[in-house]
Design a protein around this motif. Structure first.
Motif, PDB file in Angstrom:
ATOM      1  N   PRO A   1     -18.070  97.471  -9.474  1.00  0.00           N
ATOM      2  CA  PRO A   1     -17.909  98.550  -8.435  1.00  0.00           C
ATOM      3  C   PRO A   1     -16.492  99.277  -8.469  1.00  0.00           C
ATOM      4  CG  PRO A   1     -17.579  96.265  -7.506  1.00  0.00           C
ATOM      5  CD  PRO A   1     -18.080  96.022  -8.785  1.00  0.00           C
ATOM      6  N   GLU A   2     -16.563 100.381  -8.055  1.00  0.00           N
ATOM      7  CA  GLU A   2     -15.426 101.082  -8.104  1.00  0.00           C
ATOM      8  C   GLU A   2     -14.321 100.505  -7.233  1.00  0.00           C
ATOM      9  OE1 GLU A   2     -14.287 105.695  -7.357  1.00  0.00           O
ATOM     10  OE2 GLU A   2     -16.164 105.137  -7.905  1.00  0.00           O
ATOM     11  N   GLY A   3     -13.382 100.430  -7.681  1.00  0.00           N
ATOM     12  CA  GLY A   3     -12.127  99.643  -6.747  1.00  0.00           C
ATOM     13  C   GLY A   3     -11.581  98.371  -7.709  1.00  0.00           C
ATOM     14  N   VAL A   4     -12.268  97.948  -8.596  1.00  0.00           N
ATOM     15  CA  VAL A   4     -12.012  96.895  -9.405  1.00  0.00           C
ATOM     16  C   VAL A   4     -11.421  97.317 -10.737  1.00  0.00           C
ATOM     17  CG1 VAL A   4     -12.897  94.866 -10.768  1.00  0.00           C
ATOM     18  CG2 VAL A   4     -14.021  95.428  -8.646  1.00  0.00           C
ATOM     19  N   THR A   5     -10.045  96.843 -11.013  1.00  0.00           N
ATOM     20  CA  THR A   5      -9.517  97.232 -12.315  1.00  0.00           C
ATOM     21  C   THR A   5      -9.211  96.113 -13.257  1.00  0.00           C
ATOM     22  OG1 THR A   5      -7.436  97.151 -11.095  1.00  0.00           O
ATOM     23  CG2 THR A   5      -8.440  99.177 -11.029  1.00  0.00           C
ATOM     24  N   TRP A   6      -8.854  96.407 -14.421  1.00  0.00           N
ATOM     25  CA  TRP A   6      -8.745  95.528 -15.544  1.00  0.00           C
ATOM     26  C   TRP A   6      -7.634  95.961 -16.516  1.00  0.00           C
ATOM     27  CZ3 TRP A   6     -13.622  97.415 -14.075  1.00  0.00           C
ATOM     28  CH2 TRP A   6     -14.063  98.183 -14.996  1.00  0.00           C
ATOM     29  N   THR A   7      -7.175  94.843 -17.224  1.00  0.00           N
ATOM     30  CA  THR A   7      -6.412  95.386 -18.428  1.00  0.00           C
ATOM     31  C   THR A   7      -7.295  95.521 -19.532  1.00  0.00           C
ATOM     32  OG1 THR A   7      -5.965  93.086 -18.792  1.00  0.00           O
ATOM     33  CG2 THR A   7      -3.901  94.320 -17.486  1.00  0.00           C
ATOM     34  N   ARG A   8      -6.495  96.056 -20.603  1.00  0.00           N
ATOM     35  CA  ARG A   8      -7.398  96.563 -21.883  1.00  0.00           C
ATOM     36  C   ARG A   8      -6.390  95.878 -22.791  1.00  0.00           C
ATOM     37  NH1 ARG A   8     -10.618 100.152 -22.463  1.00  0.00           N
ATOM     38  NH2 ARG A   8     -11.781 100.782 -20.858  1.00  0.00           N
TER      39      ARG A   8
ATOM     40  N   LEU B   1      -8.939  92.800  -7.935  1.00  0.00           N
ATOM     41  CA  LEU B   1      -9.842  93.265  -6.871  1.00  0.00           C
ATOM     42  C   LEU B   1      -9.047  93.979  -5.772  1.00  0.00           C
ATOM     43  CD1 LEU B   1     -11.912  89.904  -6.310  1.00  0.00           C
ATOM     44  CD2 LEU B   1     -12.720  92.043  -7.496  1.00  0.00           C
ATOM     45  N   PRO B   2      -9.886  94.967  -5.027  1.00  0.00           N
ATOM     46  CA  PRO B   2      -8.949  95.445  -3.698  1.00  0.00           C
ATOM     47  C   PRO B   2      -8.274  94.365  -3.223  1.00  0.00           C
ATOM     48  CG  PRO B   2     -11.326  96.204  -3.939  1.00  0.00           C
ATOM     49  CD  PRO B   2     -11.319  95.051  -5.133  1.00  0.00           C
ATOM     50  N   GLU B   3      -6.969  94.784  -2.642  1.00  0.00           N
ATOM     51  CA  GLU B   3      -5.960  93.789  -1.984  1.00  0.00           C
ATOM     52  C   GLU B   3      -6.664  92.940  -0.898  1.00  0.00           C
ATOM     53  OE1 GLU B   3      -2.842  92.893  -1.210  1.00  0.00           O
ATOM     54  OE2 GLU B   3      -2.405  93.532  -3.346  1.00  0.00           O
ATOM     55  N   LYS B   4      -7.663  93.427  -0.336  1.00  0.00           N
ATOM     56  CA  LYS B   4      -8.080  92.535   0.958  1.00  0.00           C
ATOM     57  C   LYS B   4      -8.951  91.421   0.517  1.00  0.00           C
ATOM     58  CE  LYS B   4      -8.563  95.857   4.740  1.00  0.00           C
ATOM     59  NZ  LYS B   4      -9.592  96.886   5.267  1.00  0.00           N
ATOM     60  N   MET B   5      -9.382  91.520  -0.918  1.00  0.00           N
ATOM     61  CA  MET B   5     -10.422  90.451  -1.362  1.00  0.00           C
ATOM     62  C   MET B   5      -9.640  89.563  -1.897  1.00  0.00           C
ATOM     63  SD  MET B   5     -13.335  92.921  -2.980  1.00  0.00           S
ATOM     64  CE  MET B   5     -14.513  91.638  -3.548  1.00  0.00           C
ATOM     65  N   ASP B   6     -10.291  88.117  -1.693  1.00  0.00           N
ATOM     66  CA  ASP B   6      -9.559  86.839  -2.234  1.00  0.00           C
ATOM     67  C   ASP B   6     -10.407  86.190  -3.382  1.00  0.00           C
ATOM     68  OD1 ASP B   6      -8.511  84.161  -2.197  1.00  0.00           O
ATOM     69  OD2 ASP B   6      -8.567  84.210  -0.178  1.00  0.00           O
ATOM     70  N   ALA B   7      -9.899  86.182  -4.471  1.00  0.00           N
ATOM     71  CA  ALA B   7     -10.459  85.642  -5.596  1.00  0.00           C
ATOM     72  C   ALA B   7     -10.540  84.142  -5.330  1.00  0.00           C
ATOM     73  CB  ALA B   7      -9.796  86.029  -6.965  1.00  0.00           C
ATOM     74  N   ASP B   8      -9.711  83.539  -4.674  1.00  0.00           N
ATOM     75  CA  ASP B   8      -9.859  82.173  -4.501  1.00  0.00           C
ATOM     76  C   ASP B   8     -11.242  81.747  -3.734  1.00  0.00           C
ATOM     77  OD1 ASP B   8      -7.208  82.599  -5.456  1.00  0.00           O
ATOM     78  OD2 ASP B   8      -6.146  81.100  -3.768  1.00  0.00           O
ATOM     79  N   ALA B   9     -11.160  82.407  -2.705  1.00  0.00           N
ATOM     80  CA  ALA B   9     -12.126  82.128  -1.815  1.00  0.00           C
ATOM     81  C   ALA B   9     -13.429  82.532  -2.392  1.00  0.00           C
ATOM     82  CB  ALA B   9     -12.191  83.011  -0.649  1.00  0.00           C
TER      83      ALA B   9
ATOM     84  N   THR C   1       1.476  84.459  -4.603  1.00  0.00           N
ATOM     85  CA  THR C   1       0.733  85.781  -4.634  1.00  0.00           C
ATOM     86  C   THR C   1      -0.553  85.792  -5.688  1.00  0.00           C
ATOM     87  OG1 THR C   1       2.220  86.932  -6.217  1.00  0.00           O
ATOM     88  CG2 THR C   1       3.072  87.129  -4.001  1.00  0.00           C
ATOM     89  N   GLY C   2      -0.939  87.252  -5.805  1.00  0.00           N
ATOM     90  CA  GLY C   2      -1.795  87.258  -6.882  1.00  0.00           C
ATOM     91  C   GLY C   2      -3.395  86.863  -6.420  1.00  0.00           C
ATOM     92  N   HIS C   3      -3.627  86.642  -4.988  1.00  0.00           N
ATOM     93  CA  HIS C   3      -5.067  86.271  -4.423  1.00  0.00           C
ATOM     94  C   HIS C   3      -5.999  87.071  -4.693  1.00  0.00           C
ATOM     95  CE1 HIS C   3      -3.637  89.565  -1.716  1.00  0.00           C
ATOM     96  NE2 HIS C   3      -4.982  89.420  -1.449  1.00  0.00           N
ATOM     97  N   ASN C   4      -5.904  88.396  -5.146  1.00  0.00           N
ATOM     98  CA  ASN C   4      -6.983  89.334  -5.513  1.00  0.00           C
ATOM     99  C   ASN C   4      -7.166  89.624  -6.977  1.00  0.00           C
ATOM    100  OD1 ASN C   4      -4.454  90.509  -5.599  1.00  0.00           O
ATOM    101  ND2 ASN C   4      -5.363  92.525  -5.371  1.00  0.00           N
ATOM    102  N   THR C   5      -6.468  88.469  -7.902  1.00  0.00           N
ATOM    103  CA  THR C   5      -6.391  88.647  -9.068  1.00  0.00           C
ATOM    104  C   THR C   5      -7.427  87.505  -9.839  1.00  0.00           C
ATOM    105  OG1 THR C   5      -4.393  87.510  -9.469  1.00  0.00           O
ATOM    106  CG2 THR C   5      -4.459  90.192  -9.413  1.00  0.00           C
TER     107      THR C   5
END
Ligand SMILES: Cc1ncc(COP(=O)(O)O)c(C=O)c1O
Length: 403
Positions: free
Chosen positions: A320-327, A338-346, A369-373
């Motif tokens: 979805p739009e709002g997710v970014t990644w490295t190349r 992921l967007p700041e509000k999202m939590d990859a751990d959860a 830090t880095g909860h949204n990555t």
């Protein structure tokens, strides 16, 4: 049973289980598509060449191969490594600048033993390789994170951290950096920042540990200079491994550094394992001498480039739009935000329910830090599974979306 709370050494009490190793246990089920581990593609292993070479080594050099070897490493392997470093990197390395190790994780442990006293500040990237953080913490190092972006470690942030440490009269020891196709973020430190980093290290009188397992896995573009090349004074120690372009099962790596430090590390290695496997070293030496190594690197680069492209295409198709990644221009990993509000751990248990796995980005951040990555590996899964796994992951994000 003795009371473990009283009788364990401080170093054991400080050593925590690696999050990745624990997560990998959850991802072992066959139905899970795992982007979590850092494993090479098992189908790319040079099985035929290794079979032939093992037989040749046993035929011609069994007495050396099955015997204890010198702690410094076997001279036949050193000759090949020195030749490659000269041809590929323009480095002029003598045998006394080289220590063969039982792969880079042991090299990192040696770095910890040589340099760290409890509470010493250790400068690492945000994010940084988890296995290094684990070692440095076990020796009591106090991690200090330097911010990084798509061009690698930010040398402006490094300079302000060094300035502060110096003014506080802290006994800072080394800067740890993974400059090429970094684990975890997949980014490469630019030439300009490499020059800045080496200049700052000299100015602030601090060692640089350059850990570069992926340097040869370059898909495109030209390689910036190794930090070792930019500072031949001995302030840079470089760590290499045979794990990513040969086979991790061989457990072989090497350290290039100043003679005096290599000597200290050799003495410490004596108490760890006496020597790395002589058999593995002779096989690796023959693999390099016979030209198999160069051909194999080329093969692996082609395979991983295709898989990386496949993952990038799937990300573009499903996310979805709002997710970014490295190349990444090379290596085994890319980094997803992921967007700041999202939590990859959860979201991790949700992803496991959907039979797809990643490594939570917060595990690589020494400051929590880095909860949204998250880190995604593209070398292990087949192209079909990469496409399907990214589709599943995108569904998990869409179901739990918070912009
Ligand atoms: C940056 C980095 N250093 C060191 C290692 C350890 O590798 P090995 O012990 O297999 O050489 C790894 C493995 O993934 C890594 O990514």
């Amino acid at each position: 049973m003795i009371d473990l709370t009283k009788n364990l050494a401080a170093v054991t009490r400080r050593t925590k289980a690696s999050v990745i190793r624990e997560l990998l246990k959850l991802t072992n089920k066959p139905e899970i598509i795992s982007f979590a581990g850092g494993l090479p593609d098992p189908h790319a292993f040079p099985v035929e060449a290794v079979t032939e070479i093992c037989a040749k080594v046993l035929r011609e050099s069994a007495h050396e191969a099955l015997q204890y070897g010198e702690t410094e490493g076997c001279s036949r392997l050193k000759v090949e490594i020195i030749k490659t470093l000269c041809e590929e990197e323009g480095l002029s390395v003598k045998p006394e600048n080289l220590l063969i190790t039982t792969a880079s994780q042991q090299s990192l442990d040696l770095v910890g033993r040589v340099f760290i006293d409890p509470d010493d500040p250790i400068i690492v990237e945000l994010p940084s390789y988890l296995g290094a953080l684990q070692v440095f913490k076990s020796y009591g190092g106090a991690m200090m994170g330097v911010r990084s972006d798509d061009l690698g470690m930010r040398t402006d942030d490094l300079e302000s951290k060094l300035k502060k440490l110096k003014s506080d009269e802290e006994h800072y020891k080394f800067i740890y950096v993974v400059p090429d196709f970094q684990n975890p973020a997949g980014v490469t430190l630019t030439q300009e920042r490499r020059e800045d980093l080496v200049r700052l290290a000299t100015q602030y009188d601090v060692m640089v540990i350059e850990d570069s397992p992926y340097r040869q896995v370059r898909f495109e573009g030209t390689a910036p200079s190794m930090l070792q090349k930019l500072d031949p004074s001995g302030n840079v120690m470089s760590l290499f491994t045979f794990s990513k372009v040969f086979a991790p099962g061989f457990r072989l790596g090497y350290i290039v550094g100043h003679e005096a430090l290599i000597r200290k590390m050799t003495i410490l290695k004596q108490s760890m394992d006496l020597c790395s496997s002589a058999f593995a070293q002779l096989v690796a030496a023959e693999f390099m001498r016979g030209g198999y190594y160069a051909a194999h690197v080329k093969k692996v680069v082609d395979i991983y480039r295709t898989k990386k492209d496949c993952m990038l295409e799937a990300l573009a198709r499903y996310m979805p739009e709002g997710v970014t990644w490295t190349r990444p221009e090379g290596g085994l990993f890319l980094w997803l935000r992921l967007p700041e509000k999202m939590d990859a751990d959860a979201l991790f248990p949700e992803a496991i329910k959907e039979n797809v796995a990643y490594v939570i980005g917060s595990a690589f951040h020494c400051d929590g830090t880095g909860h949204n990555t998250m880190r995604l590996n593209f070398s292990y899964s087949t192209e079909e599974k990469i496409d399907e796994g990214i589709r599943r992951l995108a569904n998990v994000f869409k179901k739990n979306w918070q912009a």
